[in-house]
Motif scaffolding. Structure first.
Motif, short mmCIF file in Angstrom:
data_model
loop_
_atom_site.label_atom_id
_atom_site.label_comp_id
_atom_site.label_asym_id
_atom_site.label_seq_id
_atom_site.Cartn_x
_atom_site.Cartn_y
_atom_site.Cartn_z
N ARG A 118 1.00 -0.96 -0.09
CA ARG A 118 -0.05 0.18 0.14
C ARG A 118 0.76 0.66 -0.21
O ARG A 118 0.46 2.76 -0.43
CB ARG A 118 -1.45 0.13 1.31
N GLU A 119 2.07 0.93 0.17
CA GLU A 119 3.09 2.66 0.14
C GLU A 119 2.57 2.94 -1.22
O GLU A 119 2.72 4.37 -0.82
CB GLU A 119 4.48 2.10 0.49
N LEU A 120 3.42 2.47 -2.07
CA LEU A 120 3.33 3.78 -3.12
C LEU A 120 1.83 3.83 -4.09
O LEU A 120 1.78 5.03 -4.47
CB LEU A 120 3.79 2.11 -4.33
N PRO A 121 0.90 3.40 -3.73
CA PRO A 121 -0.13 3.83 -4.50
C PRO A 121 -1.15 4.90 -3.24
O PRO A 121 -1.36 6.03 -3.42
CB PRO A 121 -1.59 2.55 -3.81
N ILE A 122 -0.62 5.31 -1.89
CA ILE A 122 -0.87 5.97 -0.72
C ILE A 122 0.16 7.04 -1.36
O ILE A 122 -0.39 7.94 -1.37
CB ILE A 122 -0.48 5.60 0.44
N ILE A 123 1.44 6.76 -1.43
CA ILE A 123 2.33 7.75 -2.47
C ILE A 123 1.97 9.39 -3.20
O ILE A 123 1.98 9.53 -3.90
CB ILE A 123 3.63 7.40 -2.26
N LYS A 124 0.89 8.38 -4.19
CA LYS A 124 1.17 8.43 -5.01
C LYS A 124 -0.54 9.21 -5.35
O LYS A 124 -1.02 10.65 -5.79
CB LYS A 124 0.44 7.24 -6.45
N ARG A 125 -1.63 9.20 -4.40
CA ARG A 125 -2.10 10.06 -3.62
C ARG A 125 -2.22 11.14 -3.11
O ARG A 125 -2.53 12.15 -3.71
CB ARG A 125 -3.73 8.73 -2.79
N ASN A 133 -2.75 20.77 -4.32
CA ASN A 133 -2.38 22.09 -3.60
C ASN A 133 -2.33 23.02 -4.40
O ASN A 133 -2.88 24.12 -4.81
CB ASN A 133 -2.03 20.94 -2.47
N LYS A 134 -1.37 22.55 -5.22
CA LYS A 134 -0.05 23.72 -6.03
C LYS A 134 -1.05 24.23 -7.63
O LYS A 134 -0.79 25.99 -7.45
CB LYS A 134 0.83 23.05 -6.46
N PHE A 135 -1.73 23.35 -8.14
CA PHE A 135 -2.57 24.36 -9.35
C PHE A 135 -3.59 24.38 -8.85
O PHE A 135 -4.24 25.42 -9.81
CB PHE A 135 -2.38 23.40 -10.41
N PHE A 136 -5.49 24.30 -7.69
CA PHE A 136 -6.36 24.80 -8.07
C PHE A 136 -6.06 25.55 -6.50
O PHE A 136 -7.47 26.08 -6.67
CB PHE A 136 -7.01 23.55 -7.86
N ILE A 137 -4.84 25.70 -5.80
CA ILE A 137 -5.37 26.78 -4.31
C ILE A 137 -4.48 27.39 -4.32
O ILE A 137 -3.95 28.76 -4.78
CB ILE A 137 -5.15 25.62 -3.44
N ILE A 138 -2.91 26.82 -4.29
CA ILE A 138 -0.87 27.91 -4.07
C ILE A 138 -0.97 28.83 -5.47
O ILE A 138 -1.35 30.06 -5.53
CB ILE A 138 -0.19 27.06 -4.24
N LEU A 139 -0.93 28.17 -6.41
CA LEU A 139 -0.54 29.06 -8.05
C LEU A 139 -1.95 30.20 -8.16
O LEU A 139 -1.58 31.32 -8.54
CB LEU A 139 -0.71 28.41 -8.75
N ALA A 199 -2.17 14.29 4.80
CA ALA A 199 -0.34 14.39 4.67
C ALA A 199 -0.46 15.21 3.67
O ALA A 199 0.25 16.02 2.78
CB ALA A 199 -0.05 13.48 3.76
N VAL A 200 -1.51 15.75 3.15
CA VAL A 200 -2.21 16.78 1.78
C VAL A 200 -1.91 17.76 2.67
O VAL A 200 -1.33 18.62 2.24
CB VAL A 200 -3.54 16.33 0.75
N ARG A 201 -2.80 18.03 3.73
CA ARG A 201 -2.69 19.45 4.46
C ARG A 201 -1.32 19.86 5.04
O ARG A 201 -0.91 21.08 4.47
CB ARG A 201 -3.91 19.31 5.81
N THR A 202 -0.03 18.90 5.45
CA THR A 202 1.00 19.38 5.79
C THR A 202 1.34 19.91 4.59
O THR A 202 2.77 20.92 4.56
CB THR A 202 2.00 18.41 6.47
N ASP A 203 1.45 19.06 2.85
CA ASP A 203 1.79 19.36 1.80
C ASP A 203 1.59 20.89 1.59
O ASP A 203 1.71 21.83 1.24
CB ASP A 203 1.70 18.48 0.58
N LEU A 204 0.16 21.16 2.33
CA LEU A 204 -0.46 22.67 1.52
C LEU A 204 0.25 23.41 1.76
O LEU A 204 0.72 24.52 1.09
CB LEU A 204 -1.80 22.45 1.95
N ILE A 205 0.95 23.47 3.23
CA ILE A 205 1.70 24.51 3.30
C ILE A 205 3.11 24.53 3.20
O ILE A 205 3.34 25.52 2.54
CB ILE A 205 1.89 24.12 5.19
N LEU A 206 4.01 23.11 2.77
CA LEU A 206 4.82 23.62 2.35
C LEU A 206 5.21 23.92 0.91
O LEU A 206 5.97 24.38 0.73
CB LEU A 206 5.69 22.00 2.25
N SER A 207 3.95 23.27 0.39
CA SER A 207 4.00 23.32 -0.47
C SER A 207 3.78 25.35 -1.14
O SER A 207 4.92 26.45 -2.59
CB SER A 207 2.95 23.02 -1.79
#
Length: 403
Positions: A118-125, A133-139, A199-207
């Protein structure tokens, strides 16, 4: 009047439209000599060996040859623009390299307790969520804010920094509390949806931090150039970060396959298998420290940009003193001082946010859970009303029978 539109490559023959004859196509042989004769004033008329043509006016500039020249000029300009965009994207991405490393260190901890398949499918998600995050919110947000209300970027970024501090401090507190309560107990395994959301919430801040740093490097570019450059940065950094994460989390599987071979390769594979739990544990610690460092650094720079200079100046004074006192290692030591100070600030702010959240939101959530636990039996069932059979069974024995 003749209008040239095509030319042969093996000689100087040129095909022309005869405007005076209804657009009839004629071929002018030795076109170059004809133009030279006209340039030297040898008359306004020139006859070819096969077909006499009358030049009443100079040929119009244009035709297929001129069009191809224009296309070539546009192609060269486009190539130069692509080179400029690539260089600007590389420069912007390099400035954000520190946060990119933090992002790569933070993510593996989210898949640490998952099954290997399940590691790679979760990383893909998580990677797909990062692109969203980057294209629809941050950019769109950073481009619109930088275009119309640039002063809002710093406060919004500071809110994100405070959230990162909260995440890091909560992980530290959870580790301390769980260690004190149950020693080296097993970690609670979250369901995949909750894990990916966190993970996506944390990525939102870092991104957001990555994109704002990149934006600062191209702020003088035109709006559309900024858009293209930041889009390139978003794609490249996402592929880089999650490609590295995928390699890290699957390294033990690579080691397992190598261990099935013979000789030094098998020894190396077994070493990889033994080392990966340690590497993932180290990355978990580094990821938590990175949250505190990046969050604290965002707050430190944000307060400075909002004209609250005392924190930034205090840290900068210590950083400069450490830099001057350590000679050749001054750059590294100065960076370490700034990093540690940012992490301490992040831990303090994060601890305060954890305290506030514990006294407010978490306490409200814990009250219904406590009420449910109080009414739950030890076997996990919730008591209800007794049945009629139980009521008859539990009735007093000395009750007088009905006559």
């Amino acid at each position: 009047m003749l209008v040239p539109f095509a030319r042969r490559i093996d000689n100087d023959d040129v095909a022309c439209w005869d405007v005076d004859r209804g657009g009839r196509v004629v071929v002018v042989h030795d076109f170059g000599r004809a133009v030279a004769c006209r340039a030297q004033g040898h008359g306004r008329e020139w006859a070819s060996s096969n077909s006499a043509q009358l030049w009443k006016d100079p040929p119009l500039a244009g035709g297929l040859v001129a069009l191809l020249d224009d296309v070539a000029v546009l192609a060269r300009a486009a190539a130069a623009s692509i080179d400029d965009i690539g260089a600007a994207a590389a420069k912007a991405g390099a400035k954000a390299a520190g946060v990119v490393v933090d992002d790569a260190a933070v993510t593996p901890q989210y898949v640490r307790s998952l099954a290997a398949e399940r590691e790679l499918p979760i990383i893909k998600r998580i990677a797909v969520g990062s692109l969203r995050n980057k294209f629809f919110i941050i950019l769109p947000a950073v481009l619109l804010l930088s275009q119309f209300v640039p002063w809002l970027l710093t406060p919004i970024l500071m809110l994100g920094g405070a959230y990162l501090c909260y995440e890091g401090a909560e992980k530290v507190w959870s580790k301390i509390a769980h260690h004190g309560a149950s020693g080296a107990g097993e970690e609670k395994v979250q369901d995949e949806t909750t894990l990916v959301s966190g993970a996506v919430r944390t990525d939102l801040i870092l991104s957001a931090e990555i994109m704002v740093i990149s934006l600062n490097e191209v702020i003088d570019e035109a709006f559309w150039s900024r858009l293209v450059i930041l889009a390139v940065v978003a794609v490249v950094i996402t592929v880089l970060v999650y490609g590295v994460v995928a390699l890290i989390v699957k390294m033990d599987d690579v080691g397992l396959r190598l261990s099935q071979r013979s000789g030094a390769v098998a020894t190396f594979g077994r070493g990889l298998v033994r080392a990966m739990p340690v590497v993932l544990s180290v990355l978990t610690v580094v990821g938590t420290a990175a949250m505190l460092w990046v969050g604290g650094h965002i707050l430190l720079l944000g307060t400075h940009e909002l004209n609250l200079h005392f924190l930034y100046e205090a840290v900068h004074h210590v950083e400069v003193a450490a830099h001057d006192a350590t000679g050749v290692l001054g750059g590294l030591v100065g960076w370490l001082v700034n990093t540690v100070a940012s992490a301490i600030l992040g831990l303090i702010v994060g601890a305060l946010v954890v305290l506030v959240m514990t006294l407010t939101l978490h306490r409200r959530k814990s009250k219904p859970a406590a009420a449910t636990a109080a009414t739950t039996r030890t076997d996990g069932t919730i008591p209800g009303q007794p049945s009629r059979a139980a009521q008859r069974r539990d009735a007093p024995a000395d009750r007088a029978p009905r006559g």
